[in-house]
Design a protein around this motif. Structure first.
Motif, short mmCIF file in Angstrom:
data_model
loop_
_atom_site.label_atom_id
_atom_site.label_comp_id
_atom_site.label_asym_id
_atom_site.label_seq_id
_atom_site.Cartn_x
_atom_site.Cartn_y
_atom_site.Cartn_z
N ALA A 80 40.93 39.45 49.10
CA ALA A 80 40.75 38.54 47.98
C ALA A 80 39.29 38.11 47.85
N MET A 81 38.64 37.83 48.98
CA MET A 81 37.24 37.40 48.92
C MET A 81 36.35 38.54 48.45
N ARG A 82 36.64 39.76 48.84
CA ARG A 82 35.85 40.91 48.39
C ARG A 82 35.95 41.04 46.87
N ILE A 83 37.13 40.82 46.33
CA ILE A 83 37.31 40.90 44.88
C ILE A 83 36.51 39.81 44.19
N VAL A 84 36.56 38.60 44.73
CA VAL A 84 35.80 37.49 44.15
C VAL A 84 34.31 37.80 44.15
N LEU A 85 33.81 38.33 45.26
CA LEU A 85 32.38 38.64 45.35
C LEU A 85 31.99 39.75 44.38
N MET A 86 32.86 40.73 44.21
CA MET A 86 32.59 41.80 43.26
C MET A 86 32.48 41.27 41.84
N LEU A 87 33.41 40.42 41.46
CA LEU A 87 33.40 39.87 40.11
C LEU A 87 32.21 38.95 39.90
N THR A 88 31.88 38.16 40.90
CA THR A 88 30.71 37.26 40.79
C THR A 88 29.43 38.06 40.64
N ARG A 89 29.31 39.10 41.44
CA ARG A 89 28.12 39.95 41.35
C ARG A 89 28.00 40.59 39.98
N SER A 90 29.13 41.03 39.44
CA SER A 90 29.11 41.64 38.11
C SER A 90 28.71 40.63 37.04
N ALA A 91 29.25 39.40 37.15
CA ALA A 91 28.94 38.37 36.14
C ALA A 91 27.49 37.93 36.22
N ALA A 92 26.96 37.82 37.42
CA ALA A 92 25.59 37.34 37.59
C ALA A 92 24.55 38.44 37.45
N GLY A 93 25.00 39.69 37.41
CA GLY A 93 24.06 40.81 37.45
C GLY A 93 23.01 40.79 36.36
N ALA A 94 23.43 40.71 35.10
CA ALA A 94 22.48 40.75 33.99
C ALA A 94 21.51 39.57 34.01
N PRO A 95 21.97 38.32 34.21
CA PRO A 95 21.01 37.21 34.30
C PRO A 95 20.03 37.36 35.46
N VAL A 96 20.51 37.88 36.59
CA VAL A 96 19.61 38.06 37.74
C VAL A 96 18.56 39.12 37.43
N VAL A 97 18.97 40.23 36.83
CA VAL A 97 18.02 41.29 36.47
C VAL A 97 16.98 40.76 35.48
N LEU A 98 17.44 39.99 34.50
CA LEU A 98 16.51 39.42 33.53
C LEU A 98 15.55 38.44 34.20
N SER A 99 16.04 37.70 35.19
CA SER A 99 15.17 36.78 35.94
C SER A 99 14.08 37.55 36.67
#
Length: 257
Positions: A80-99
């Motif tokens: 369950a935690m691996r799934i949460v981390l995967m989804l969080t990484r996907s959601a934060a990916g574009a803002p982090v790259v833009l940063s």
């Protein structure tokens, strides 16, 4: 969407310059004002990226649930935690790259433009560190809120507004409940606007527009260090991820875990 975030950041920066720092429109492009305009842009950009990350987290979590993708994940060997981390990484990916893209551009401009020499490479790194950590934190908040309906998009926005406005709520108690410096420090800790301003050497609470709204300038206060604010976003990400993990652990598909 990234281009839209940059455009919105530029628009908000112009409004900050005009209504927050009381500069007329025609002086915004003058020589000597460029650095201040850049400072306003980074403040606005941070706020926009955090809001975007929160909305992405809420939208991604909801889409994963309604499309059945989350149920498929839960039937695999992924924890369950691996799934949460995967989804969080996907959601934060574009803002982090833009940063990170913004950081490289900022460093490049600082290296060649004398007007930007007042911003050191370390200061700009701190500003964009806040963008990265805040993006992860608010993406996790949006993901945790995605089980709700209309609350999914409202929750990260509410958390962001609360972080920005906490210092204003202290007006009735400043000078009454203990040391004002301590209260102000904690209220300013999660504030992305004052954090970026402090990293760039700006005393945001004394800007023209906000000065009448808070009693803080009547007391001695110290802005939290950028690293401390970034750490608070990390704690927010951990707490939100634990909520998401708890929710997934209670799902029927993981009942035998």
């Amino acid at each position: 969407m990234a281009a839209g975030c940059l455009f919105l950041s530029a628009l908000l920066a112009a409004l900050l310059q005009r209504h927050w720092q009381s500069l007329d429109w025609y002086v915004l492009a003058r020589r000597g004002v460029t650095a201040r305009s850049a400072s306003a842009f980074w403040i606005a950009e941070t706020w926009v990226l955090l809001a975007w990350a929160g909305l992405r987290g809420a939208a991604l979590g909801r889409r994963a649930r309604t499309s059945g993708q989350l149920s498929e994940y839960l039937t695999t060997t992924l924890s369950a935690m691996r799934i949460v981390l995967m989804l969080t990484r996907s959601a934060a990916g574009a803002p982090v790259v833009l940063s990170l893209f913004s950081l490289l551009i900022s460093w490049g401009i600082t290296a060649v433009s004398p007007e930007f020499r007042e911003f050191g490479f370390k200061e700009l790194a701190n500003v964009h560190m806040l963008m990265v950590s805040g993006s992860v934190g608010f993406a996790a908040v949006g993901l945790a809120a995605s089980r709700g309906q209309w609350l999914a998009e409202f929750t990260p926005a509410a958390v962001l507004l609360a972080a920005c406005g906490a210092v204003l709520t202290l007006n009735p108690v400043l000078g009454r409940w203990g040391e004002a410096t301590t209260w102000l420090w904690w209220a300013l800790l999660p504030n992305p606007i004052t954090a970026v301003g402090a990293a760039l050497g700006d005393d945001v609470l004394r800007f023209t527009w906000i000065y009448p709204l808070t009693r803080a300038p009547e007391f001695f206060y110290v802005y939290p260090q950028p690293e401390q604010t970034a750490l608070s976003y990390g704690i927010l990400a951990v707490a939100s991820s634990l909520l998401s993990w708890t929710s997934l652990r209670r799902s029927p598909e993981t009942a035998t875990d």
